[in-house]
Design an enzyme around this catalytic site. Structure first.
Site, PDB file in Angstrom:
ATOM      1  N   HIS A 246      86.193  56.676  19.210  1.00  0.00           N
ATOM      2  CA  HIS A 246      84.830  57.159  19.425  1.00  0.00           C
ATOM      3  C   HIS A 246      84.283  56.566  20.712  1.00  0.00           C
ATOM      4  CE1 HIS A 246      85.555  56.991  15.053  1.00  0.00           C
ATOM      5  NE2 HIS A 246      84.822  58.079  14.981  1.00  0.00           N
TER       6      HIS A 246
ATOM      7  N   ALA B 119      83.265  63.160   9.257  1.00  0.00           N
ATOM      8  CA  ALA B 119      82.135  62.993   8.344  1.00  0.00           C
ATOM      9  C   ALA B 119      80.894  63.270   9.185  1.00  0.00           C
ATOM     10  CB  ALA B 119      82.106  61.585   7.792  1.00  0.00           C
TER      11      ALA B 119
ATOM     12  N   ASN C  34      76.322  62.788   4.053  1.00  0.00           N
ATOM     13  CA  ASN C  34      74.941  62.382   3.734  1.00  0.00           C
ATOM     14  C   ASN C  34      74.016  63.418   4.334  1.00  0.00           C
ATOM     15  OD1 ASN C  34      76.047  60.903   6.333  1.00  0.00           O
ATOM     16  ND2 ASN C  34      73.860  61.185   6.666  1.00  0.00           N
TER      17      ASN C  34
ATOM     18  N   TYR D 241      81.344  55.559  21.089  1.00  0.00           N
ATOM     19  CA  TYR D 241      80.475  54.404  20.792  1.00  0.00           C
ATOM     20  C   TYR D 241      81.267  53.105  20.696  1.00  0.00           C
ATOM     21  CZ  TYR D 241      81.846  55.068  15.886  1.00  0.00           C
ATOM     22  OH  TYR D 241      82.564  55.220  14.731  1.00  0.00           O
ATOM     23  N   GLU D 242      82.584  53.203  20.564  1.00  0.00           N
ATOM     24  CA  GLU D 242      83.404  51.982  20.569  1.00  0.00           C
ATOM     25  C   GLU D 242      83.567  51.448  21.990  1.00  0.00           C
ATOM     26  OE1 GLU D 242      86.914  52.176  17.645  1.00  0.00           O
ATOM     27  OE2 GLU D 242      86.344  54.264  17.902  1.00  0.00           O
TER      28      GLU D 242
ATOM     29  N   HIS E 172      76.985  53.490   6.396  1.00  0.00           N
ATOM     30  CA  HIS E 172      78.406  53.841   6.482  1.00  0.00           C
ATOM     31  C   HIS E 172      79.038  53.783   5.088  1.00  0.00           C
ATOM     32  CE1 HIS E 172      82.128  54.648   8.514  1.00  0.00           C
ATOM     33  NE2 HIS E 172      82.695  53.516   8.143  1.00  0.00           N
TER      34      HIS E 172
ATOM     35  N   SER F 237      86.334  59.564   9.212  1.00  0.00           N
ATOM     36  CA  SER F 237      86.045  58.421   8.334  1.00  0.00           C
ATOM     37  C   SER F 237      86.356  58.738   6.884  1.00  0.00           C
ATOM     38  CB  SER F 237      84.559  58.051   8.392  1.00  0.00           C
ATOM     39  OG  SER F 237      84.202  57.639   9.671  1.00  0.00           O
TER      40      SER F 237
ATOM     41  N   HIS G 242      89.061  53.654   9.381  1.00  0.00           N
ATOM     42  CA  HIS G 242      89.961  54.312  10.333  1.00  0.00           C
ATOM     43  C   HIS G 242      91.174  53.397  10.516  1.00  0.00           C
ATOM     44  CE1 HIS G 242      87.201  57.459  11.908  1.00  0.00           C
ATOM     45  NE2 HIS G 242      86.278  56.606  11.534  1.00  0.00           N
TER      46      HIS G 242
ATOM     47  N   MET H  99      79.353  61.744  15.400  1.00  0.00           N
ATOM     48  CA  MET H  99      79.595  60.943  16.612  1.00  0.00           C
ATOM     49  C   MET H  99      81.026  61.094  17.123  1.00  0.00           C
ATOM     50  SD  MET H  99      77.814  57.482  15.162  1.00  0.00           S
ATOM     51  CE  MET H  99      76.325  57.546  14.164  1.00  0.00           C
ATOM     52  N   SER H 100      81.645  62.214  16.801  1.00  0.00           N
ATOM     53  CA  SER H 100      83.041  62.385  17.218  1.00  0.00           C
ATOM     54  C   SER H 100      83.300  63.832  17.602  1.00  0.00           C
ATOM     55  CB  SER H 100      83.969  61.980  16.065  1.00  0.00           C
ATOM     56  OG  SER H 100      83.826  62.880  14.984  1.00  0.00           O
TER      57      SER H 100
HETATM   58  N1  HPA Z   1      74.634  61.045  11.772  1.00  0.00           N
HETATM   59  C1  HPA Z   1      75.589  60.859  12.686  1.00  0.00           C
HETATM   60  N2  HPA Z   1      76.867  60.689  12.371  1.00  0.00           N
HETATM   61  C2  HPA Z   1      77.201  60.717  11.077  1.00  0.00           C
HETATM   62  C3  HPA Z   1      76.244  60.899  10.062  1.00  0.00           C
HETATM   63  C4  HPA Z   1      74.889  61.086  10.432  1.00  0.00           C
HETATM   64  O1  HPA Z   1      73.982  61.260   9.598  1.00  0.00           O
HETATM   65  N3  HPA Z   1      76.921  60.868   8.873  1.00  0.00           N
HETATM   66  C5  HPA Z   1      78.228  60.677   9.176  1.00  0.00           C
HETATM   67  N4  HPA Z   1      78.406  60.576  10.502  1.00  0.00           N
END
Ligand code: HPA
Length: 279
Positions: free
Chosen positions: A90, A120, A242, A92-93, A254, A37, A68, A218-219
């Site tokens: 991903h 990320a 973050n 989750y998609e 996001h 991302s 993306h 998540m990847s």
């Molecule tokens: N959690 C899960 N996936 C992420 C995060 C997070 O805090 N930040 C960026 N991708």
């Protein structure tokens, strides 16, 4: 005979996708890059770039996430021929793990020997700050999925791949040296991959810390599993976009992820460019 994988993808599908790409350029990449991302900016630095939209490639899924782009670029970066994914798939998609990992198998068919994965991620380790870059030393696959489930095609790799050095020791040492030379702190730690798309609860983050994770995302895990199955050497970099849920007294979004990746762009580009030159 082609082995049919769980999603109905076989070596024939991989080869059709690879053949389509080979017809678009005479360049033959040895390094693959998957950009997370907000990190696709690296693509802007590719020389003699040939860009191919995912939706034009046979059997390729289409990326649906903001930040993306959904395109493949082939060209020269730091003197090396690379293939770069701007945007990834991903789970989750709604894609199965074998679709998520499909582009890695196509890269292998194209001749890729080394994969640079980036993402990320949320910082779990309390020593980390948002904006840090973290070299991935290892991962924990908590997605409950694996791209190798189903009959194994021995032409792609072994049934039970070794994962004891999923992230190359050699390339990690190279990355550490680069960061030292460039004068910034490169964190190093374990990436835990979850399914998403919800961010974690604070209780889940405390659990993940106890389990030995330093960053969460998540990847990445399905792609790295497919790469190791294929005998591709892997190096991974997380941008700590973050601090994970419950660490700071603020909600996760996001937008924050995108803002942080934008902020550390030049450091990230410096590291990845130098890494490619050194591979
Ligand atoms: N959690 C899960 N996936 C992420 C995060 C997070 O805090 N930040 C960026 N991708």
């Amino acid at each position: 005979m082609n082995t049919i994988h769980a999603a109905g993808l076989s070596a024939a599908h991989i080869n059709e996708a690879a053949q389509y790409i080979e017809e678009k350029t005479s360049q033959r990449p040895e390094i693959g890059l998957i950009m997370g991302s907000g990190l696709g900016v690296l693509g802007d630095h590719i020389e003699n770039a040939v860009t191919i939209q995912y939706h034009d490639i046979p059997h390729f899924p289409i990326s649906t996430v903001e930040g993306h782009a959904g395109e493949l670029m082939i060209g020269t970066l730091s003197g090396k021929t690379v293939i770069l994914m701007r945007g990834r798939f991903h789970m989750y998609e709604g894609y199965g793990p074998e679709l998520t990992a499909f582009p890695v198998r196509v890269m292998k068919a194209l001749g890729v020997k080394t994969l640079v994965v980036t993402n990320a991620a949320g910082g779990i380790n309390l020593q980390f700050d948002s904006g840090n870059l973290m070299l991935i030393s290892d991962h924990i696959n908590l997605t409950g999925k694996n791209p190798l489930i189903g009959p194994n095609d021995d032409s792609l790799g072994v049934r039970f791949p070794d994962m004891s050095e999923a992230y190359s020791k050699r390339l990690r040492a190279v990355a550490r040296d680069i960061a030292e030379g460039q004068g910034f702190t490169l964190r190093e730690g374990v990436y835990v991959g979850l399914l998403g798309p919800t961010y974690e609860t604070p209780a889940e983050i405390r659990m993940l810390r106890t389990l030995g994770a330093d960053a969460v995302g998540m990847s990445t895990v399905a792609e790295v599993i497919a790469a190791r199955h294929a005998g591709i050497e892997v190096v991974g970099i997380s941008c700590i976009s973050n601090m994970a849920a419950g660490i700071l007294d603020q909600p996760l979004s996001h937008i924050e992820v995108m803002e942080t990746t934008e902020r550390v762009k030049s450091q990230f580009l410096g590291l990845v460019n130098a890494l490619i030159a050194a591979i």
